[in-house]
Write an enzyme that holds these catalytic residues in place. Structure first.
Site, PDB file in Angstrom:
ATOM      1  N   HIS A 162       0.883  -1.180  -0.128  1.00 15.47           N
ATOM      2  CA  HIS A 162       0.007   0.046  -0.069  1.00 15.47           C
ATOM      3  C   HIS A 162       0.734   1.362  -0.001  1.00 15.47           C
ATOM      4  O   HIS A 162       1.992   1.131   0.651  1.00 15.47           O
ATOM      5  CB  HIS A 162      -1.051  -0.026   1.321  1.00 15.47           C
ATOM      6  CG  HIS A 162      -2.134   0.852   1.138  1.00 15.47           C
ATOM      7  ND1 HIS A 162      -1.982   2.363   1.330  1.00 15.47           N
ATOM      8  CD2 HIS A 162      -3.302   0.800   0.708  1.00 15.47           C
ATOM      9  CE1 HIS A 162      -3.171   3.084   1.100  1.00 15.47           C
ATOM     10  NE2 HIS A 162      -3.833   1.836   0.782  1.00 15.47           N
ATOM     11  N   ASP A 184      -8.162  -5.397   0.270  1.00 16.34           N
ATOM     12  CA  ASP A 184      -8.769  -6.007  -0.729  1.00 16.34           C
ATOM     13  C   ASP A 184      -8.463  -7.736  -0.546  1.00 16.34           C
ATOM     14  O   ASP A 184      -9.211  -8.572  -1.030  1.00 16.34           O
ATOM     15  CB  ASP A 184      -8.193  -5.609  -1.964  1.00 16.34           C
ATOM     16  CG  ASP A 184      -8.870  -4.437  -2.716  1.00 16.34           C
ATOM     17  OD1 ASP A 184      -9.968  -4.132  -2.253  1.00 16.34           O
ATOM     18  OD2 ASP A 184      -8.067  -3.745  -3.290  1.00 16.34           O
TER      19      ASP A 184
HETATM   20  C1  ACO Z   1      -7.979  -0.762  -1.353  1.00 13.22           C
HETATM   21  C2  ACO Z   1      -6.876  -0.411  -2.542  1.00 13.22           C
HETATM   22  O1  ACO Z   1      -6.936   0.102  -3.379  1.00 13.22           O
HETATM   23  S1  ACO Z   1      -5.294  -0.968  -1.646  1.00 13.22           S
HETATM   24  C3  ACO Z   1      -4.243  -1.279  -2.978  1.00 13.22           C
HETATM   25  C4  ACO Z   1      -4.707  -2.547  -3.781  1.00 13.22           C
HETATM   26  N1  ACO Z   1      -3.657  -2.863  -4.910  1.00 13.22           N
HETATM   27  C5  ACO Z   1      -3.092  -4.063  -4.790  1.00 13.22           C
HETATM   28  O2  ACO Z   1      -3.172  -4.882  -3.954  1.00 13.22           O
HETATM   29  C6  ACO Z   1      -2.014  -4.205  -5.891  1.00 13.22           C
HETATM   30  C7  ACO Z   1      -0.790  -4.668  -5.456  1.00 13.22           C
HETATM   31  N2  ACO Z   1      -0.236  -3.967  -4.711  1.00 13.22           N
HETATM   32  C8  ACO Z   1       0.742  -2.779  -5.441  1.00 13.22           C
HETATM   33  O3  ACO Z   1       0.923  -3.009  -6.707  1.00 13.22           O
HETATM   34  C9  ACO Z   1       1.407  -1.963  -4.743  1.00 13.22           C
HETATM   35  O4  ACO Z   1       1.787  -2.294  -3.192  1.00 13.22           O
HETATM   36  C10 ACO Z   1       0.644  -0.540  -4.653  1.00 13.22           C
HETATM   37  C11 ACO Z   1       0.402  -0.294  -6.206  1.00 13.22           C
HETATM   38  C12 ACO Z   1      -0.630  -0.687  -4.133  1.00 13.22           C
HETATM   39  C13 ACO Z   1       1.312   0.521  -3.863  1.00 13.22           C
HETATM   40  O5  ACO Z   1       2.645   0.519  -4.533  1.00 13.22           O
HETATM   41  P1  ACO Z   1       3.613   1.802  -4.558  1.00 13.22           P
HETATM   42  O6  ACO Z   1       3.698   2.454  -3.418  1.00 13.22           O
HETATM   43  O7  ACO Z   1       3.632   2.424  -5.922  1.00 13.22           O
HETATM   44  O8  ACO Z   1       5.004   0.922  -4.219  1.00 13.22           O
HETATM   45  P2  ACO Z   1       6.018   0.368  -5.349  1.00 13.22           P
HETATM   46  O9  ACO Z   1       5.478   0.076  -6.600  1.00 13.22           O
HETATM   47  O10 ACO Z   1       7.133   1.445  -5.463  1.00 13.22           O
HETATM   48  O11 ACO Z   1       6.587  -0.811  -4.567  1.00 13.22           O
HETATM   49  C14 ACO Z   1       7.798  -0.800  -3.621  1.00 13.22           C
HETATM   50  C15 ACO Z   1       8.423  -2.108  -3.761  1.00 13.22           C
HETATM   51  O12 ACO Z   1       7.501  -3.042  -3.309  1.00 13.22           O
HETATM   52  C16 ACO Z   1       7.313  -4.069  -4.160  1.00 13.22           C
HETATM   53  N3  ACO Z   1       5.771  -4.489  -3.992  1.00 13.22           N
HETATM   54  C17 ACO Z   1       4.799  -3.489  -3.363  1.00 13.22           C
HETATM   55  N4  ACO Z   1       3.650  -4.031  -3.651  1.00 13.22           N
HETATM   56  C18 ACO Z   1       3.928  -5.375  -4.195  1.00 13.22           C
HETATM   57  C19 ACO Z   1       2.946  -6.634  -4.279  1.00 13.22           C
HETATM   58  N5  ACO Z   1       1.961  -6.548  -4.151  1.00 13.22           N
HETATM   59  N6  ACO Z   1       3.622  -7.672  -4.698  1.00 13.22           N
HETATM   60  C20 ACO Z   1       4.938  -7.765  -4.869  1.00 13.22           C
HETATM   61  N7  ACO Z   1       5.792  -6.874  -4.792  1.00 13.22           N
HETATM   62  C21 ACO Z   1       5.326  -5.532  -4.466  1.00 13.22           C
HETATM   63  C22 ACO Z   1       7.593  -3.528  -5.363  1.00 13.22           C
HETATM   64  O13 ACO Z   1       8.110  -4.342  -6.463  1.00 13.22           O
HETATM   65  C23 ACO Z   1       8.755  -2.585  -5.062  1.00 13.22           C
HETATM   66  O14 ACO Z   1       9.743  -3.615  -4.853  1.00 13.22           O
HETATM   67  P3  ACO Z   1      11.448  -2.962  -5.321  1.00 13.22           P
HETATM   68  O15 ACO Z   1      11.518  -1.586  -4.341  1.00 13.22           O
HETATM   69  O16 ACO Z   1      12.340  -4.105  -4.961  1.00 13.22           O
HETATM   70  O17 ACO Z   1      11.165  -2.619  -6.596  1.00 13.22           O
HETATM   71  O1  OAA Z   2      -5.779   4.460  -0.196  1.00 16.13           O
HETATM   72  C1  OAA Z   2      -5.304   3.910  -1.072  1.00 16.13           C
HETATM   73  O2  OAA Z   2      -4.302   4.286  -1.833  1.00 16.13           O
HETATM   74  C2  OAA Z   2      -6.191   2.860  -1.709  1.00 16.13           C
HETATM   75  C3  OAA Z   2      -6.784   2.137  -0.662  1.00 16.13           C
HETATM   76  O3  OAA Z   2      -6.619   1.680   0.360  1.00 16.13           O
HETATM   77  C4  OAA Z   2      -8.370   2.656  -0.608  1.00 16.13           C
HETATM   78  O4  OAA Z   2      -8.913   3.543  -1.736  1.00 16.13           O
HETATM   79  O5  OAA Z   2      -9.236   2.187   0.118  1.00 16.13           O
END
Ligand code: ACO
Ligand code: OAA
Length: 369
Positions: free
Chosen positions: A260, A312
């Site tokens: 997150h 999620d």
């Molecule tokens: C209710 C919601 O909307 S909550 C979010 C729901 N989305 C997800 O679950 C999708 C999976 N999660 C992700 O893609 C990410 O954690 C995000 C997009 C939610 C947040 O990402 P960001 O803040 O942009 O972090 P970023 O993408 O820079 O990741 C940082 C590091 O963690 C890793 N990482 C982050 N999330 C994940 C994941 N779910 N699986 C594997 N690796 C991950 C990245 O690969 C990165 O590693 P590195 O530094 O070695 O390259």
């Molecule tokens: O806060 C965020 O970036 C995503 C999230 O967890 C939500 O919208 O509930």
């Protein structure tokens, strides 16, 4: 001009708000001064609706008034119902939902009135109609007639009824209601930011919500709950969960439902609440293995990446066990979040400054045709 540049606007403060705040250090989601998780244990989704719109929890009379207003505004225009049935049957349900919400603008008599009172009334109408569009999106692409809302059921029980055609048990309706609460509002996620950016041009609340739907569809945001369920079904058994995740990680794939932007390496308090709901639900439905699979996924991701599950991850199996079709998981998230988005649009309209950032230009200069 300042040269500050933060890709993805990470940690940038984009708005001043009185609605909510993620206090990560204290592991608290502050909603109008209250702790969201405590609210989820003690009040209902309609209390949250009232709180987000008015800034305070309702008394009994105000609660009943809200319930009546929502019942009075329930029901979709027949044009909306027809429109959803004209869409190609393979349309993604978030796109059906986006189209349905957008179409409400034509029926809205106060569409360009941005006063607080008109925005409040429009929010109520959206809250009354969005769940029905969500439920009907699934029925429309499956050649089924819409299910009319039931006035004798609570907001959450009626929402479930319109989706499944079955009146939920009290326990099922309570878990669903809690899920709507934890999805209701979350400070400044991409979808809310999108809505505020749209609202800042003095565009209307329906347009802003339509933009939020488009944002929420993405798998890095709301779309993750559906992706989580597909992953759990792909694994299918407790002993397959670890190899599945390790395989995905070795191919540098993201594991949906983990990580997150704001919580980073801290737990998402909402995920814990849904995890607590999942265990007895899985047992009651004879699907204990789903809970065990989730536990293994959580252990593996913490061991391999130091990442915690987000909401999620645990909302997905909960919705599955409540009988909600997987394609509706993200639309249900949007229905729950409608109140959060509306509150932010109202706040933006009340204290507006147009969003218009700058760029760090890295393209060529001095070319000539
Ligand atoms: C209710 C919601 O909307 S909550 C979010 C729901 N989305 C997800 O679950 C999708 C999976 N999660 C992700 O893609 C990410 O954690 C995000 C997009 C939610 C947040 O990402 P960001 O803040 O942009 O972090 P970023 O993408 O820079 O990741 C940082 C590091 O963690 C890793 N990482 C982050 N999330 C994940 C994941 N779910 N699986 C594997 N690796 C991950 C990245 O690969 C990165 O590693 P590195 O530094 O070695 O390259
Ligand atoms: O806060 C965020 O970036 C995503 C999230 O967890 C939500 O919208 O509930």
């Amino acid at each position: 001009m300042s040269e500050l540049y933060y890709p993805g606007l990470e940690n940038v403060i984009a708005s001043e708000t009185r609605i909510s705040f993620l206090d990560v250090d204290n592991e608290e989601i502050v909603l109008r001064g209250y702790d969201l998780i405590e609210l989820a244990h003690k009040v209902t989704y309609l209390d949250i609706v009232f709180l987000l719109l008015n800034g305070n929890l309702p008394n009994e009379e105000q609660y009943k008034g809200l319930e009546q207003d929502l019942k009075r505004e329930a029901g979709l225009p027949k044009e909306t119902i027809q429109l959803l049935r004209l869409l190609p049957k393979n349309t993604h349900l978030m796109d059906v939902l986006r189209t349905g919400i957008s179409a409400l603008a034509g029926e809205e008599t106060e569409i360009d009135d941005r006063s607080w009172a008109a925005n409040y009334r429009k929010s109520i109408r959206l809250l009354a109609k969005v769940p029905q569009i969500v439920a009907d999106s699934f029925r429309a692409v499956n050649n089924q007639d819409p299910i009319e809302p039931r006035q004798d059921l609570s907001y959450s029980a009626n929402f479930m009824y319109m989706i499944t055609g079955q009146v939920p048990t009290e326990t099922e309706a309570k878990i669903f209601d809690q899920s709507l609460i934890v999805y209701s509002e979350h400070e400044m996620p991409n979808s809310t930011f999108t809505a505020r950016v749209i609202a800042s041009t003095q565009a209307d609340i329906i347009g802003a919500l339509t933009g939020a739907v488009a944002s929420l569809k993405g798998t890095l945001h709301g779309g993750a709950n559906e992706a989580v369920m597909h992953m759990l079904l792909e694994a299918g058994a407790v002993d397959k969960m670890e190899p599945l995740i390790l395989g995905k990680l070795s191919r540098k794939e993201r594991i949906m439902g983990f990580g997150h932007r704001v919580y980073m390496k801290k737990p998402d308090p909402r995920a814990l609440l849904m995890k607590e709901a999942l265990q007895p639900l899985a047992t009651a439905k004879g699907q204990e293995h789903l809970y065990q699979m989730c536990l293994i996924g959580e252990e593996v991701m913490y061991r391999e990446k130091g990442l915690h599950p987000n909401l999620d991850y645990y909302a997905a199996p909960v919705y599955y066990l409540l009988g909600i079709p997987i394609d509706l998981f993200t639309p249900v998230f949007l229905a729950a979040r409608t109140i959060g988005v509306c509150a932010h649009v109202i706040e933006q309209h009340e204290n507006n400054r147009l969003f218009r950032p700058r760029v760090l230009y890295s393209g060529p200069r001095n070319l000539h045709p």
